[in-house]
Design a protein around this motif. Structure first.
Motif, PDB file in Angstrom:
ATOM      1  N   SER A  45       0.836  -1.026   0.139  1.00 27.28           N
ATOM      2  CA  SER A  45       0.316  -0.397   0.026  1.00 27.28           C
ATOM      3  C   SER A  45       0.627   1.028  -0.025  1.00 27.28           C
ATOM      4  O   SER A  45       0.132   2.143  -0.924  1.00 27.28           O
ATOM      5  N   ASP A  46       1.878   0.722   0.583  1.00 32.46           N
ATOM      6  CA  ASP A  46       3.239   2.386   0.083  1.00 32.46           C
ATOM      7  C   ASP A  46       4.208   2.637  -0.208  1.00 32.46           C
ATOM      8  O   ASP A  46       5.259   3.181  -0.101  1.00 32.46           O
ATOM      9  N   THR A  47       4.824   1.069  -1.071  1.00 29.15           N
ATOM     10  CA  THR A  47       5.641   1.120  -1.938  1.00 29.15           C
ATOM     11  C   THR A  47       5.689   0.749  -3.202  1.00 29.15           C
ATOM     12  O   THR A  47       4.908  -0.267  -3.296  1.00 29.15           O
ATOM     13  N   GLN A  64      13.573   2.198  -5.081  1.00 26.30           N
ATOM     14  CA  GLN A  64      12.122   2.286  -4.987  1.00 26.30           C
ATOM     15  C   GLN A  64      11.928   3.044  -4.152  1.00 26.30           C
ATOM     16  O   GLN A  64      12.670   3.876  -3.594  1.00 26.30           O
ATOM     17  N   TYR A  65      10.366   3.134  -3.708  1.00 31.22           N
ATOM     18  CA  TYR A  65       9.439   4.190  -3.287  1.00 31.22           C
ATOM     19  C   TYR A  65       8.770   4.283  -2.927  1.00 31.22           C
ATOM     20  O   TYR A  65       8.087   3.453  -1.944  1.00 31.22           O
ATOM     21  N   LYS A  66       8.665   5.158  -1.832  1.00 31.40           N
ATOM     22  CA  LYS A  66       7.616   5.020  -0.391  1.00 31.40           C
ATOM     23  C   LYS A  66       6.071   6.362  -1.340  1.00 31.40           C
ATOM     24  O   LYS A  66       7.032   7.319  -2.132  1.00 31.40           O
ATOM     25  N   ASP A  71      -5.915  10.335  -2.034  1.00 33.87           N
ATOM     26  CA  ASP A  71      -7.123   9.673  -1.896  1.00 33.87           C
ATOM     27  C   ASP A  71      -7.505   8.564  -1.901  1.00 33.87           C
ATOM     28  O   ASP A  71      -7.503   7.882  -2.199  1.00 33.87           O
ATOM     29  N   PRO A  72      -8.197   7.923  -0.657  1.00 31.31           N
ATOM     30  CA  PRO A  72      -8.086   6.960  -0.329  1.00 31.31           C
ATOM     31  C   PRO A  72      -9.444   6.424  -1.821  1.00 31.31           C
ATOM     32  O   PRO A  72      -8.855   5.049  -1.587  1.00 31.31           O
ATOM     33  N   LYS A  73      -9.845   7.302  -1.870  1.00 31.66           N
ATOM     34  CA  LYS A  73     -11.279   6.455  -3.288  1.00 31.66           C
ATOM     35  C   LYS A  73     -10.298   6.266  -3.771  1.00 31.66           C
ATOM     36  O   LYS A  73     -10.870   6.195  -5.269  1.00 31.66           O
ATOM     37  N   ALA A  80       6.433  10.376  -2.259  1.00 32.82           N
ATOM     38  CA  ALA A  80       6.840  11.183  -0.223  1.00 32.82           C
ATOM     39  C   ALA A  80       8.163  11.431  -0.967  1.00 32.82           C
ATOM     40  O   ALA A  80       8.714  12.231  -0.437  1.00 32.82           O
ATOM     41  N   ASN A  81       9.145   9.984  -1.400  1.00 36.87           N
ATOM     42  CA  ASN A  81      10.361  10.490  -1.371  1.00 36.87           C
ATOM     43  C   ASN A  81      11.112   8.796  -2.306  1.00 36.87           C
ATOM     44  O   ASN A  81      10.630   7.889  -1.962  1.00 36.87           O
ATOM     45  N   ILE A  82      12.690   9.180  -3.054  1.00 40.28           N
ATOM     46  CA  ILE A  82      13.061   7.574  -3.553  1.00 40.28           C
ATOM     47  C   ILE A  82      13.294   7.071  -2.064  1.00 40.28           C
ATOM     48  O   ILE A  82      14.277   7.847  -0.908  1.00 40.28           O
ATOM     49  N   VAL A  83      13.450   6.549  -1.706  1.00 43.45           N
ATOM     50  CA  VAL A  83      13.866   5.415  -0.493  1.00 43.45           C
ATOM     51  C   VAL A  83      15.767   4.674  -1.143  1.00 43.45           C
ATOM     52  O   VAL A  83      16.512   4.935  -0.418  1.00 43.45           O
ATOM     53  N   TYR A  84      15.332   3.908  -2.744  1.00 42.14           N
ATOM     54  CA  TYR A  84      17.353   3.757  -2.955  1.00 42.14           C
ATOM     55  C   TYR A  84      16.580   2.859  -4.142  1.00 42.14           C
ATOM     56  O   TYR A  84      16.129   2.596  -4.291  1.00 42.14           O
TER      57      TYR A  84
END
Length: 226
Positions: A45-47, A64-66, A71-73, A80-84
């Motif tokens: 749900s978030d990556t 990989q992204y966060k 909007d939940p719908k 949000a940001n690049i992780v690595y």
């Protein structure tokens, strides 16, 4: 460089839409690039993962992204940001030959710490930089005071800096680097506003000043030709 892609949620095959900032450096060849997007996947749900191609080295890599759903719908997501990115291949730091000859172990340990940091092993990289600092300072102290070699070997780093390093710039940088390095080994940090990046900058400055001293010594060894 912002891009938008559609991607598949691997859990239920639903299509989602992702707006993301493309990476600007290839993790393999380290070149500044505009990567070619090949594919994307929503992992949870978030990556999310974006599969890229680098024209410079002709290699592929995954970023990989966060992500955060606006909007939940809605089926639209925003990054949000690049992780690595991976694979993140290690690029060795090349020191001047004078520094390597002075302290080959410093060169080896520093680059091992850099390799750990490049692999996101940030919790152990700082200890490696601290060890590299000790070898550099002690080998330089032995260079300056060869008759005190055995004493220098066994002294704690702080005492070695105080007793054998005359250059004030090197003394200041080495002392502060040691403070940060010591924090990397302890449960509670004393230098809360400093981190490994500061220690690396200080060590690089130490390398510069020692290098200038070695060059000056080399110049002083010249004699006039008749």
């Amino acid at each position: 460089m912002e891009k938008s892609v559609s991607l598949i949620n691997n859990l239920n095959s639903n299509t989602r839409y992702l707006t993301y900032d493309a990476v600007e450096q290839c993790p393999i060849c380290k070149a500044k690039i505009r990567p070619v997007h090949l594919a994307a996947s929503l992992n949870t749900s978030d990556t999310a993962s974006v599969f890229n191609y680098c024209h410079n080295c002709n290699e592929t890599f995954i970023t990989q992204y966060k992500v955060l759903r606006k909007d939940p719908k809605s089926s639209y997501y925003a990054v949000a940001n690049i992780v690595y990115s991976e694979p993140n291949r290690f690029s060795k730091h090349v020191f001047d030959e004078r520094i390597i000859n002075l302290s080959p172990q410093f060169d080896k340990i520093y680059n091992q710490a850099l390799a750990a940091e490049s692999s996101m092993l940030d919790e152990i990289a700082g200890l490696g930089y601290r060890k590299a600092l000790e070898f550099l300072i002690k080998d330089f102290a032995i260079h300056e005071h060869p008759n005190e070699k055995e004493s220098i070997k066994v002294k704690p780093l702080a005492q070695c800096i105080k007793s054998y390093i005359a250059n004030e710039s090197i003394t200041t940088l080495a002392e502060r680097s040691a403070w940060i390095g010591n924090d990397e080994a302890h449960y509670i940090r004393k230098q809360e506003d400093r981190d490994v990046s500061d220690m690396k900058n200080f060590i690089q400055a130490i390398v510069y000043f020692i290098g200038m001293i070695l060059i000056t010594e080399d110049a002083a060894s010249m004699t006039p030709k008749k």
